[in-house]
Every structure is written in C-alpha cells, then in structure tokens.
Design a protein around this motif. Structure first.
Motif, short mmCIF file in Angstrom:
data_model
loop_
_atom_site.label_atom_id
_atom_site.label_comp_id
_atom_site.label_asym_id
_atom_site.label_seq_id
_atom_site.Cartn_x
_atom_site.Cartn_y
_atom_site.Cartn_z
N SER A 1 17.02 -7.59 -10.23
CA SER A 1 15.88 -6.98 -10.93
C SER A 1 16.15 -5.56 -11.42
N TYR A 2 17.38 -5.06 -11.23
CA TYR A 2 17.69 -3.66 -11.57
C TYR A 2 17.55 -3.40 -13.07
N LYS A 3 16.91 -2.27 -13.38
CA LYS A 3 16.84 -1.76 -14.75
C LYS A 3 17.15 -0.27 -14.68
N GLU A 4 17.90 0.19 -15.62
CA GLU A 4 18.33 1.59 -15.60
C GLU A 4 17.16 2.57 -15.61
N ASP A 5 16.06 2.19 -16.25
CA ASP A 5 14.92 3.10 -16.38
C ASP A 5 13.80 2.79 -15.38
N MET A 6 14.13 2.13 -14.26
CA MET A 6 13.08 1.82 -13.29
C MET A 6 12.66 3.06 -12.51
N SER A 7 11.41 3.05 -12.10
CA SER A 7 10.89 4.16 -11.29
C SER A 7 11.30 3.96 -9.84
N LEU A 8 11.14 4.99 -9.03
CA LEU A 8 11.39 4.87 -7.60
C LEU A 8 10.47 3.81 -6.99
N SER B 1 0.84 -1.19 0.00
CA SER B 1 0.00 0.00 0.00
C SER B 1 0.89 1.25 0.00
N PHE B 2 1.14 1.75 -1.19
CA PHE B 2 2.03 2.90 -1.31
C PHE B 2 1.39 4.18 -0.77
N ASP B 3 0.06 4.18 -0.64
CA ASP B 3 -0.61 5.36 -0.07
C ASP B 3 -0.22 5.57 1.38
N GLU B 4 0.20 4.51 2.07
CA GLU B 4 0.59 4.62 3.48
C GLU B 4 2.05 5.05 3.64
N LEU C 1 6.70 8.89 -6.60
CA LEU C 1 7.36 7.61 -6.86
C LEU C 1 7.32 7.21 -8.34
N LYS C 2 6.60 7.98 -9.16
CA LYS C 2 6.61 7.75 -10.61
C LYS C 2 7.93 8.22 -11.22
N GLU C 3 8.64 9.08 -10.48
CA GLU C 3 9.94 9.56 -10.96
C GLU C 3 10.87 8.38 -11.19
N LEU C 4 11.73 8.50 -12.17
CA LEU C 4 12.72 7.45 -12.41
C LEU C 4 13.78 7.49 -11.32
N LEU C 5 14.42 6.36 -11.10
CA LEU C 5 15.51 6.27 -10.13
C LEU C 5 16.59 7.31 -10.47
N GLU D 1 23.82 16.79 3.28
CA GLU D 1 24.81 17.39 4.19
C GLU D 1 24.24 17.70 5.57
N THR D 2 22.98 18.12 5.62
CA THR D 2 22.41 18.60 6.89
C THR D 2 21.28 17.71 7.42
N ASP D 3 20.80 16.78 6.63
CA ASP D 3 19.63 15.94 6.97
C ASP D 3 18.35 16.76 7.10
N GLU D 4 18.37 18.00 6.65
CA GLU D 4 17.17 18.83 6.72
C GLU D 4 16.16 18.38 5.68
N LEU D 5 14.88 18.44 6.09
CA LEU D 5 13.80 18.10 5.19
C LEU D 5 13.70 19.14 4.08
N ILE D 6 13.70 18.68 2.85
CA ILE D 6 13.48 19.57 1.71
C ILE D 6 11.98 19.66 1.45
N LYS D 7 11.34 18.46 1.38
CA LYS D 7 9.91 18.44 1.11
C LYS D 7 9.36 17.05 1.40
N LYS D 8 8.15 17.01 1.97
CA LYS D 8 7.40 15.75 2.07
C LYS D 8 6.69 15.57 0.73
N GLU D 9 6.78 14.37 0.19
CA GLU D 9 6.21 14.12 -1.13
C GLU D 9 4.97 13.24 -1.04
N SER D 10 4.13 13.33 -2.05
CA SER D 10 2.97 12.44 -2.17
C SER D 10 3.41 11.18 -2.91
#
Length: 154
Positions: free
Chosen positions: A125-132, A7-10, A32-36, A19-28
């Motif tokens: 199972s790695y593929k260069e064009d896999m999504s996150l 359940s990716f919604d969870e 995860l559709k972004e490519l690796l 460098e700082t471990d600071e949060l840049i942004k919480k994502e929806s």
C-alpha cells in the motif's frame, strides 16, 4: 478481515533524537497530517507511537524512522508471536512485500517478542506522498493480515 476504527486521539506520539533517544517533543494527533517525507527532512529523529489499540496487532509500540544506510522508511516494533511462527511469518513477508523485500526478524528470548523491522517502502500500500497517519493505518492493516495468516490460521 476485521478492521476496527482506529482512534488516533488515543495515540501517544513522541519525536525523539536517534543518537540519544531523548524526547524532542510530544506531538498532538494533528502532527500525523505530515507526509512520511517528514522523516527524510528530519533524519536525526524517529517517531515513537503507543496506543491501546496496538494490542489487536500484538505490538506495544511502533517506531518510524528513515534508514540511514538504505534510505527507506522503516517501521520497527516488538511483535508478540510465538517463536514457532518464524516460517509462517517469513513466508507471509516474502509473499506480500514488494521491491527489495527488506525486513529483519530476530526473536528476543528474554521478553518473548520478535524484534521486527520492515521497510514501509516495500508495503503493498506504500505511496511516496502518504501521510504519517496513512502509514500507521497501512502498517496496522498489514500486521492484522500477518497475524490472521500465521497465528490465527492454526
């Protein structure tokens, strides 16, 4: 092998500054559709993920990043397995990882976890064009196999 519907919604998804471990942004979950390869073009970031279903693979959280030195995509996590399983874990990783077989295992006695770093590029199972999302699913399945072959086999 058991593979629950994930359940990716969870999933809690945070982009953080390396460098700082600071949060840049919480994502929806749509992030995860972004490519690796996103990690390649954002080398100053890592992605931290948490979900209740990580309990099945005995991790609390998962970090994905691009390794600055070797240029691989890395998955890092604390694995809840007893120290006595080192030999079985190493045998599994050596047998199943492809290419350079790049991984690090360090038992942390304070919290009783293995600090694990695996190159995603070396997963079968790695593929260069896999999504996150694909990368997370593949890591999940891989860790299920690791646990089944080590701790649950005994």
């Amino acid at each position: 092998m058991r593979k629950e519907k994930l359940s990716f919604d969870e999933l809690s998804i945070e982009r953080c500054e390396k460098e700082t471990d600071e949060l840049i942004k919480k994502e929806s979950v749509s992030f995860l559709k972004e490519l690796l390869g996103y990690l390649n073009s954002h080398k100053n970031e890592y992605i931290f993920l948490e979900a209740d279903w990580f309990d099945a693979i005995r991790i609390d959280g998962l970090t994905l990043e691009k390794d600055d030195v070797f240029g691989n995509y890395d998955a890092m996590f604390g694995l809840k397995l007893q120290k006595k399983y080192r030999k079985e874990m190493e045998a599994f990783l050596d047998r199943t990882l492809q290419g350079e077989k790049s991984y690090d295992l360090l038992f942390n006695g304070e919290d009783g976890l293995w600090d694990v770093n695996i190159s995603i590029n070396d997963l079968p199972s790695y593929k260069e064009d896999m999504s996150l999302r694909d990368a997370i699913e593949n890591i999940y399945v891989y860790l299920l196999e690791l646990i089944e072959e080590t701790a649950e086999k005994k």
